[in-house]
Motif scaffolding. Structure first.
Motif: not given
Length: 389
Positions: A100-106
């Motif tokens: 989720n961090k990689l897709v949503d933030n990065e």
């Protein structure tokens, strides 16, 4: 899951989001997305800490070596690539948070990983739900790509194949008639190899003297199971688990006088195996994805480059990561865009010969590859043989 956009406006918004996340494409040179940067962001998930950290670190190093080579050669479609790593500690929940961090933030356009089968199974469905192409370099549990759907790929062979290879090698090469199996019932990886070995070994006329379990990678006392195994004196003892557990079991088995030939899967592949198992693992045999001492030019070039960069021998996880990263990057290049659908379609049709052999995906998006049999010889590894699919 196919794209099902509600309106043209929503389609434009999603397209712009993808462009921003992956450094843009040449579709609209005047857009702010295209000018956001000259980097194609690729996510990566694996255990950089915890009990399986040697796997994650090797995967990270293999990908970063490929990243350096690609960028030094001019990048992909006029842009540099960057692998952004998140630590999941081989934990499914942490892997979900990393995704989720990689897709949503990065705003990554594709993901390398996860590394372990349990973490990959947890995250796999999200690849298709979010239309983010994801390829695990080392997740061997057979159902991963089916669970994940059209956007989930695999760059290695599966657990059932490892069990088949071990059974064939034990029967045909070692001429073994009896075998005991001790596996981790809480691990899909361990159970998958164990079940496959049992079925194939028995089908070839062999006898399974004991088919025993333990229930956690944190167990440290295996004397009860090993006592039962010792009473039958099997020709081979199959230990389909990771290096940290296998090393302990091997020491206890040898300490109790068990002389059976030890066999294992690719989870044995770690420089820590001989540190933990010491003399107890000497002479043991296990399945691996490649042999670093192979004279093949592609292997030699990779090994030399890796040693120069990291001052150590590359294990199979590093080699698989390097190859899997390369085929993913080539798919992005072939797609000519950072759109998830285009990358997924390009990836499915890729074929490449590299360090771990020829990579071609079957209809379940898993790589079809050969396997190496590695023998532990002191603190070194020796190629004992190869088995083709």
């Amino acid at each position: 899951m196919k794209k099902n956009l509600v309106s043209g406006i929503l389609a434009s918004v999603i397209s712009m989001t993808l462009l921003v996340g992956c450094g843009g494409t040449s579709a609209d040179k005047n857009s702010s997305a295209s000018n956001a940067g000259d980097i194609i962001k690729i996510g990566a998930i694996g255990p950089l800490s915890g009990s399986a950290s040697t796997y994650g670190i090797s995967v990270k190093e293999g990908a970063q070596l490929l990243e350096k080579e690609v960028n030094d050669a001019g990048g992909v479609n006029g842009k540099k690539i960057q692998f952004i790593f998140e630590d999941d500690q081989a934990d499914p929940n942490s892997a979900m948070q990393a995704f989720n961090k990689l897709v949503d933030n990065e705003k990554v356009c594709a993901i390398l990983g996860p590394v372990t089968s349990g973490a990959t199974l947890a995250v796999a469905p999200n690849a298709t739900t979010r239309q983010i192409p994801m390829i695990t370099p080392t997740g061997t549990e057979p159902s991963i790509t089916n669970v994940g759907g059209d956007y989930m790929f695999r760059g290695c062979f599966v657990d059932s194949f490892q069990g088949e290879v071990l059974a064939k090698y034990a029967n045909e090469t070692l001429k073994s008639k009896t075998a005991a199996v001790l596996y981790n019932s809480s691990s899909d990886y361990s159970k998958g190899i164990a079940d496959s070995f049992k079925a194939k070994f028995e089908a070839a006329g062999g006898t399974i003297t004991q088919f025993l379990t333990y229930s956690s990678e944190k167990e440290t006392d295996f004397k009860a199971q090993l006592t039962k195994i010792k009473s039958d004196s099997p020709d081979v003892l199959v230990l389909p688990d990771y290096y940290n557990v296998v090393g302990l079991i091997a020491k206890q088995a040898r300490g109790m006088g068990i002389e059976s030939q030890l066999l294992g899967g690719d989870g044995w592949e770690s420089e820590e195996l001989t540190k933990i198992g010491q003399d107890a693992v000497n002479g043991a045999l296990y399945i691996n994805h490649y042999y670093s001492g192979d004279t093949d030019p592609a292997v030699k070039t990779f090994v030399d480059s890796y040693k120069k960069e990291y001052s150590k021998e590359p294990d199979a996880f590093a080699a698989l990561s390097y190859d899997t990263s390369k085929i993913l990057v080539k798919a992005i290049e072939k797609a000519g865009t950072t759109d998830g659908v285009a990358i997924k379609d390009a990836l499915g049709g890729m074929e490449m010969t590299s360090v771990t052999g020829n990579i071609k995906f079957n209809n379940e998006r898993s790589a079809i590859k050969s396997a190496a049999i590695i023998k532990v010889d002191g603190d070194k590894k020796v190629l004992a043989g190869k088995v083709n699919p």
